[in-house]
Write a protein that holds these residues in place. Structure first.
Motif, PDB file in Angstrom:
ATOM      1  N   THR A 110     -42.808  42.549 -36.417  1.00 11.27           N
ATOM      2  CA  THR A 110     -43.505  41.706 -37.389  1.00 11.27           C
ATOM      3  C   THR A 110     -44.866  41.286 -36.862  1.00 11.27           C
ATOM      4  N   LEU A 111     -44.929  40.947 -35.579  1.00  9.62           N
ATOM      5  CA  LEU A 111     -46.195  40.524 -34.966  1.00  9.62           C
ATOM      6  C   LEU A 111     -47.207  41.657 -34.984  1.00  9.62           C
ATOM      7  N   MET A 112     -46.768  42.883 -34.684  1.00  7.54           N
ATOM      8  CA  MET A 112     -47.698  44.012 -34.698  1.00  7.54           C
ATOM      9  C   MET A 112     -48.286  44.228 -36.092  1.00  7.54           C
ATOM     10  N   ALA A 113     -47.458  44.060 -37.132  1.00 10.92           N
ATOM     11  CA  ALA A 113     -47.959  44.231 -38.499  1.00 10.92           C
ATOM     12  C   ALA A 113     -48.873  43.086 -38.906  1.00 10.92           C
ATOM     13  N   LEU A 114     -48.668  41.897 -38.342  1.00 18.54           N
ATOM     14  CA  LEU A 114     -49.468  40.729 -38.713  1.00 18.54           C
ATOM     15  C   LEU A 114     -50.860  40.758 -38.095  1.00 18.54           C
ATOM     16  N   ALA A 115     -51.000  41.292 -36.907  1.00 18.59           N
ATOM     17  CA  ALA A 115     -52.239  41.143 -36.131  1.00 18.59           C
ATOM     18  C   ALA A 115     -53.504  41.524 -36.900  1.00 18.59           C
ATOM     19  N   ASP A 119     -57.220  39.429 -37.092  1.00 20.42           N
ATOM     20  CA  ASP A 119     -58.437  39.888 -36.418  1.00 20.42           C
ATOM     21  C   ASP A 119     -58.527  41.396 -36.588  1.00 20.42           C
ATOM     22  N   LEU A 120     -59.648  41.886 -37.145  1.00 19.80           N
ATOM     23  CA  LEU A 120     -59.792  43.316 -37.401  1.00 19.80           C
ATOM     24  C   LEU A 120     -59.960  44.136 -36.124  1.00 19.80           C
ATOM     25  N   ARG A 121     -60.169  43.481 -34.980  1.00 23.39           N
ATOM     26  CA  ARG A 121     -60.272  44.250 -33.739  1.00 23.39           C
ATOM     27  C   ARG A 121     -58.964  44.977 -33.445  1.00 23.39           C
ATOM     28  N   TYR A 122     -57.852  44.425 -33.964  1.00 24.54           N
ATOM     29  CA  TYR A 122     -56.577  45.095 -33.733  1.00 24.54           C
ATOM     30  C   TYR A 122     -56.519  46.431 -34.449  1.00 24.54           C
ATOM     31  N   GLU A 123     -57.242  46.588 -35.555  1.00 26.44           N
ATOM     32  CA  GLU A 123     -57.277  47.883 -36.227  1.00 26.44           C
ATOM     33  C   GLU A 123     -57.890  48.946 -35.326  1.00 26.44           C
ATOM     34  N   ARG A 124     -58.955  48.591 -34.620  1.00 26.95           N
ATOM     35  CA  ARG A 124     -59.603  49.552 -33.723  1.00 26.95           C
ATOM     36  C   ARG A 124     -58.702  49.880 -32.534  1.00 26.95           C
ATOM     37  N   TYR A 126     -55.394  49.792 -32.543  1.00 26.77           N
ATOM     38  CA  TYR A 126     -54.330  50.669 -33.029  1.00 26.77           C
ATOM     39  C   TYR A 126     -54.857  52.084 -33.225  1.00 26.77           C
ATOM     40  N   GLY A 127     -56.081  52.234 -33.752  1.00 28.95           N
ATOM     41  CA  GLY A 127     -56.659  53.554 -33.925  1.00 28.95           C
ATOM     42  C   GLY A 127     -56.806  54.281 -32.595  1.00 28.95           C
ATOM     43  N   TYR A 128     -57.210  53.553 -31.554  1.00 31.20           N
ATOM     44  CA  TYR A 128     -57.352  54.160 -30.227  1.00 31.20           C
ATOM     45  C   TYR A 128     -55.992  54.600 -29.683  1.00 31.20           C
ATOM     46  N   LEU A 129     -55.001  53.714 -29.782  1.00 32.33           N
ATOM     47  CA  LEU A 129     -53.681  54.023 -29.236  1.00 32.33           C
ATOM     48  C   LEU A 129     -53.003  55.161 -29.994  1.00 32.33           C
ATOM     49  N   GLN A 130     -53.356  55.358 -31.276  1.00 36.26           N
ATOM     50  CA  GLN A 130     -52.759  56.429 -32.076  1.00 36.26           C
ATOM     51  C   GLN A 130     -53.636  57.669 -32.101  1.00 36.26           C
ATOM     52  N   ASP A 131     -54.734  57.633 -31.310  1.00 34.46           N
ATOM     53  CA  ASP A 131     -55.626  58.777 -31.160  1.00 34.46           C
ATOM     54  C   ASP A 131     -56.172  59.251 -32.505  1.00 34.46           C
ATOM     55  N   ASP A 132     -56.388  58.307 -33.397  1.00 40.73           N
ATOM     56  CA  ASP A 132     -56.886  58.653 -34.732  1.00 40.73           C
ATOM     57  C   ASP A 132     -57.437  57.375 -35.361  1.00 40.73           C
ATOM     58  N   MET A 133     -58.757  57.275 -35.472  1.00 41.97           N
ATOM     59  CA  MET A 133     -59.364  56.040 -35.985  1.00 41.97           C
ATOM     60  C   MET A 133     -59.141  55.846 -37.490  1.00 41.97           C
ATOM     61  N   SER A 134     -58.587  56.861 -38.180  1.00 41.88           N
ATOM     62  CA  SER A 134     -58.247  56.661 -39.590  1.00 41.88           C
ATOM     63  C   SER A 134     -56.922  55.919 -39.745  1.00 41.88           C
ATOM     64  N   ARG A 135     -56.146  55.841 -38.649  1.00 44.35           N
ATOM     65  CA  ARG A 135     -54.866  55.127 -38.682  1.00 44.35           C
ATOM     66  C   ARG A 135     -55.054  53.768 -38.018  1.00 44.35           C
ATOM     67  N   ARG A 137     -53.595  50.877 -38.957  1.00 40.03           N
ATOM     68  CA  ARG A 137     -52.410  50.021 -38.979  1.00 40.03           C
ATOM     69  C   ARG A 137     -51.334  50.670 -38.111  1.00 40.03           C
ATOM     70  N   PRO A 138     -50.438  49.870 -37.528  1.00 36.86           N
ATOM     71  CA  PRO A 138     -49.465  50.447 -36.594  1.00 36.86           C
ATOM     72  C   PRO A 138     -48.427  51.308 -37.302  1.00 36.86           C
ATOM     73  N   LEU A 139     -48.231  52.525 -36.793  1.00 46.46           N
ATOM     74  CA  LEU A 139     -47.150  53.372 -37.258  1.00 46.46           C
ATOM     75  C   LEU A 139     -45.858  52.982 -36.555  1.00 46.46           C
ATOM     76  N   VAL A 140     -44.746  53.357 -37.170  1.00 38.60           N
ATOM     77  CA  VAL A 140     -43.455  53.078 -36.553  1.00 38.60           C
ATOM     78  C   VAL A 140     -43.388  53.730 -35.174  1.00 38.60           C
TER      79      VAL A 140
END
Length: 723
Positions: A110-115, A119-124, A126-135, A137-140
């Protein structure tokens, strides 16, 4: 090795900041691990994330299946706050954990989905960790990578995202498929937090935006003893466990008072849900219902479902919405009051223990007192006789009387303003008292909108001066009006309602040849009583399919029951015909329809008028139960002359040589035909730019006889009138 990142340490003065500091520590560690793993690859890859080299593919195949990102990684710098610390207070996180019994893993998801909502910095990130800046939001897949330490934990963690697990069953999270996939696996679904949960966790107040079309929130005020017995209210308030009440009463009555009184007695807010405002789509309706129940829980409010009969839609034969309601009621730990016009049985899949509370309509004296009180609140009054007639004609509840009084006062003010504009110097400042017509119009407007479908509103323009009838026939119509006007006095004040086994409505049959004034008589009665006239479209009622006619009639009578309208079944022979001997299955069902019609007519508390050209076509069971049977005879010569004169408006130009006596003597016609002739003659005169004269009337008479497929008396061989 790259520079080690140190997670920021905000002052944990709120559970929100404390929770985000827990996430920051986890993300910091994940970024460090990925940075080291991707260092060599990033140096050789000119298009990172857009293609996979052969070396990278071989490297991926050497990895153990299901290995989490942080498998074998050391704990990150610093100590992450625990959920016991975050939920130690009474904020949104504490409520969420307790309300749905969530585990630490479920809270982390729930916390990961809320972030990103904070703060929009979490979007960046998540994009870095998923190796795709179009993603952004956190994937399962990412969430399980970050929250698991071994492959076994990662596989076991999938269970918390099952459809029957808490996060999805209670609609805390939604799984949105990645649009890049045709058939995405579970790992390729984004974690999206419910809007309501987001507002709760961020401490934002106010009614959920999705409830704006079907819910309203209020804090009841006043004295609870005004509407509900104080002893019963105390009994309800002292009930152990959640209280379930079903209040049955007509719309606009005092059926909403028990819920308000109970909320006031318990010191609770009142959240009213109107099922008629729910979306047509069952899944969307289920989502809104769940949000409404959770909103009541969040606010600690008493939930009131107003109009339970509107929950099931015509296309919802299996009662999907009612089953969903039953599930939500079983899980809800707060008080619930369900209101409706008819009997209601809760869904059988759960024991809910609803207490039935019938609420009758306000009686005549109460309605008259309410009208007087509401008008006095606006600084105006009305004649006692007018207030009595209002209360007798319209069985409105307190809320609708208050609205009607406000409308009438407003109309009186606009009328006074128009007078002031026309007559300079007229004193202003005080609101004028509404007239009788303004009061009746405001009362009719409270319920006339319910006349839809087969029930068509008829504009009543005819009065007693417009209809010509024999004295006894006119006297019977006057008696019909008196029966309706004094129903409250005789039935309620004099107690006759307690001695009758059938309903208190009035039914009348108008029979006679076509054009003798049967339909006009219904208009005259409705106009005299100040009520709406609803003509029932038989084409929309009678159906060849078994059972459909009864359903259509139920809808007609149910809609009309709250309008106090006069129901007109014009040319009712087809609908109210004689019951036949049962020779086949169709005859049996036809007789059931007749019996059903009799029952609904007796239950209807207003006036029902049937018209028929041939009385002998009607079933005897109907005629026995009719209060009035009025014969409309073919008009004689004297009556015909009066009809000719009445049909010609006083403002229409007429030739001085008009001979109404000759017209009445020479042409034995009904009032309907005479009215058609006069109107046609008026158009002939207007086209010739002259006054209406005998030539126009004679020519129009010939046209009427042609329509009737008859020879005009006194016409020559060629069909032209003589002399």
């Amino acid at each position: 090795m790259s520079e080690v990142l140190t997670p920021p340490r905000p002052v944990p003065d709120t559970p929100q900041l404390l929770a985000l500091s827990r996430l920051d520590g986890l993300l910091t560690q994940a970024v460090e691990v990925l940075t080291d793993r991707w260092a060599a690859q990033s140096a050789a890859d000119t298009l990172p994330g857009l293609h996979i080299s052969a070396a990278e593919a071989r490297h991926l195949l050497r990895l153990p299946p299901g290995r989490p990102l942080l498998d074998g990684a050391p704990e990150g710098p610093g100590e992450r706050p625990g959920w016991d610390d975050i939920t130690a207070g009474h904020g949104g996180w504490s409520w969420l954990r307790t309300r749905h019994g969530l585990t630490d893993l479920e809270l982390d998801l729930t916390l990961m989905a809320l972030a990103p909502e904070v703060d929009l910095r979490y979007e960046r990130i998540y994009g870095y960790l998923q190796d795709d800046m179009s993603r952004r939001r956190p994937l399962v897949g990412l969430a399980l990578d970050l929250l698991s330490r071994t492959a076994g934990e990662r596989l076991a963690a999938r269970a918390v995202l099952a459809s029957d697990a808490s996060l999805l069953r209670h609609r805390v999270l939604d799984l949105v498929p990645d649009p890049l996939y045709v058939a995405p696996p579970l790992l390729a679904h984004f974690l999206v937090l419910d809007e309501q949960i987001t507002d709760v966790l961020l401490g934002q107040s106010g009614l959920d935006r999705r409830l704006a079309g079907c819910c309203r929130l209020e804090v009841p005020e006043g004295d609870p003893a005004l509407g509900t017995d104080p002893a019963r209210l105390a009994e309800w308030a002292g009930t152990r466990g959640p209280l379930r009440i079903h209040v049955k009463g007509p719309a606009g009555s005092t059926r909403g008072r028990p819920a308000r009184d109970l909320a006031l007695g318990l010191g609770l807010a009142l959240l009213t849900l109107e099922p008629g405002g729910l979306p047509d789509d069952p899944d969307s309706a289920a989502d809104i219902l769940a949000v409404a129940f959770r909103e009541a829980s969040l606010l600690g409010a008493l939930l009131r479902v107003d109009g339970i009969e509107h929950l099931r839609r015509p296309d919802d034969d299996r009662g999907a919405r009612e089953r969903i309601l039953g599930d939500l009621l079983a899980e809800h730990d707060g008080h619930v009051v369900v209101e409706g016009e008819t009997d209601w049985t809760p869904p059988a899949q759960h024991p809910l223990g609803f207490v039935p509370v019938p609420v009758p309509r306000c009686d005549l004296s109460t309605r008259q007192l309410l009208w007087e009180r509401e008008l006095a609140a606006h600084g105006v009054g009305a004649a006692p006789a007018d207030l009595h007639d209002l209360a007798a004609r319209f069985r409105l509840g307190p809320d609708r009387i208050a609205d009607a009084a406000l409308t009438a006062v407003g109309e009186a003010g606009r009328r006074a303003a128009r007078v002031t504009d026309r007559v300079p110097g007229t004193p202003t400042g005080l609101p004028g008292a509404p007239t009788r017509d303004e009061l009746f119009a405001a009362a009719r407007a409270q319920s006339s909108h319910r006349l839809t479908g087969p029930a068509q509103r008829v504009r009543t323009v005819h009065g007693w001066d417009d209809i010509v009838l024999p004295p006894d026939c006119a006297a019977q119509l006057t008696e019909v009006c008196a029966r309706v006007a004094h129903s409250g006095q005789v039935m309620d004040d004099w107690g006759f309602a307690r001695t009758l086994s059938h309903g208190r409505g009035v039914s009348a049959l108008f029979t006679g040849p076509p054009g003798t004034g049967k339909t006009m008589a219904a208009e005259v009665i409705a106009h005299e009583l100040g009520l709406e006239l609803a003509r029932i479209d038989l084409a929309g009622v009678v159906s060849k399919y078994i059972g459909e006619t009864e359903k259509n009639l139920d809808r007609v009578f149910t809609a009309a029951a709250d309008t106090d309208a006069v129901l007109l079944f014009d040319e009712a022979d087809a609908l109210f015909g004689k019951r036949s001997e049962v020779r086949e299955a169709h005859d049996r069902y036809a007789n059931i329809e007749v019996a059903h019609l009799l029952q609904r007519m007796e239950q209807y508390e207003g006036l029902v008028v049937l018209t028929s050209n041939l009385r002998r076509n009607l079933d005897e069971a109907f005629t026995r139960r009719l209060q009035f049977i009025v014969e409309f005879p073919f008009p004689g010569r004297v009556d015909r002359e009066r009809i000719w004169r009445v049909c010609l408006p006083s403002g229409a130009p007429r030739d001085a040589a008009l001979d109404f006596g000759r017209l009445a003597r020479d042409f034995p016609l009904t009032g309907g035909s005479i009215r058609n002739i006069v109107l046609h003659a008026a158009y002939l005169a207007a086209s010739a730019n002259t006054a209406i004269g005998m030539p126009h009337l004679l020519r129009a008479t010939r046209r009427e006889y042609q329509k009737l497929d008859q020879v005009m008396p006194g016409a020559g061989p060629d069909g032209d009138e003589r002399g």
